[in-house]
Enzyme design. Structure first.
Site: not given
Length: 297
Positions: A54, A213, A262
């Site tokens: 990531y 997404g 988020s």
């Protein structure tokens, strides 16, 4: 917030999970990230989802920098990571590819531990199916890491039922989850046997990309879905269509654990309150139909 056991043999995770895939986009200082971590821990969202790749291999180290400011927070959280993808963000890789070799899995897990500033992972997942996956070799890596106390549990992500069964057949302990994409925009797991297998084995899937997404909010082809979500949100008193989608995922009988993507506190808090929303069966199918364009045959 409610907690669920992913498997009869554990671990216990929070009903919703905080995902850190986009951490580098949030542009937080270590102190600012630490405040965000405390915020969602206080909401009861104690499970944290990472992967070695990531943020171009940067997210875990950024998280670890924050955790080093207050190491005792580790006792309040469950840490998940994934490995098995090799990206060109690492100069050693000439192309993006999969690598589920024993050597790569162990090295990736140990690097994640160092980057995250933790002594063990509560759960390590194989990130994607690998056409060159040797199930015996993956099992050896999992057993080695488990016996060394570096991982407490093992699982997979994006595996088909047959791939899941193959790897499970080589392990002396259970795979405790399959982290898969589940949303109104992608409903394949609801009918292709993936979630059926979870029910059969008594495991809880983890659900990624519940909002597609971000496509849910902007893509023209999902305008009918957004309209139906707005209508149903008014019917059930949902604060947002985003919150309603999490409630839709939560209603699945395999009892998935949605991953929140988020970094905004208001959106995290709204997602946490999705557990309070009840949908009727017809409302659930109205959302399904609005996304797919058809109801049932």
């Amino acid at each position: 917030m409610q907690r669920l056991s992913l498997h009869p043999q554990g671990p216990d995770f929070s009903r919703l999970i905080m995902g850190y895939w986009r951490l580098m986009e949030w542009q937080l200082t270590p102190a600012g990230l630490l405040d965000l971590v405390k915020f969602h821990l206080d909401l009861g969202i104690t499970t944290i989802d990472h992967a070695d790749i990531y943020g171009g291999y940067q997210c875990e180290a950024a998280f670890g920098a924050a955790l080093r400011l207050e190491p005792s927070l580790r006792d309040r959280m469950e840490v998940v990571s994934k490995c098995g993808i090799a990206l060109t963000a690492n100069p050693a890789h000439r192309l993006n590819h999969y690598n589920t070799s024993r050597e790569h899995i162990i090295a990736s897990a140990e690097r994640s531990l160092s980057n995250l500033a933790v002594d063990s992972l509560d759960l390590l997942l194989i990130h994607r199916p690998d056409p060159l996956m040797d199930a015996d070799e993956v099992a050896e890596a999992f057993v080695c890491l488990n016996e060394a106390g570096k991982i407490r549990h093992a699982g997979v992500s994006n595996f088909t039922p047959s791939q899941f069964a193959l790897l499970q057949s080589r392990l002396p302990f259970p795979l405790v989850t399959n982290q898969v994409e589940i949303s109104p925009l992608n409903q394949s797991a609801t009918l292709d046997g993936t979630l059926d297998q979870c029910q059969q084995l008594g495991i809880r899937p983890m659900a990624w990309s519940c909002l597609g997404g971000g496509r849910l909010f902007h893509a023209p082809e999902y305008a009918p879905l957004r309209q139906e979500l707005e209508t149903i949100a008014a019917e059930v008193g949902s604060e947002s269509i985003e919150q309603l989608v999490y409630a839709w995922v939560l209603m699945l009988p395999s009892r998935p654990l949605p991953i929140i993507g988020s970094g905004k506190r208001e959106r995290i808090a709204q997602a946490a309150r999705a557990t309070e929303i009840s949908l009727s069966r017809q409302q659930w199918f109205r959302i399904r139909k609005a996304a797919l364009g058809v109801d049932v045959p």
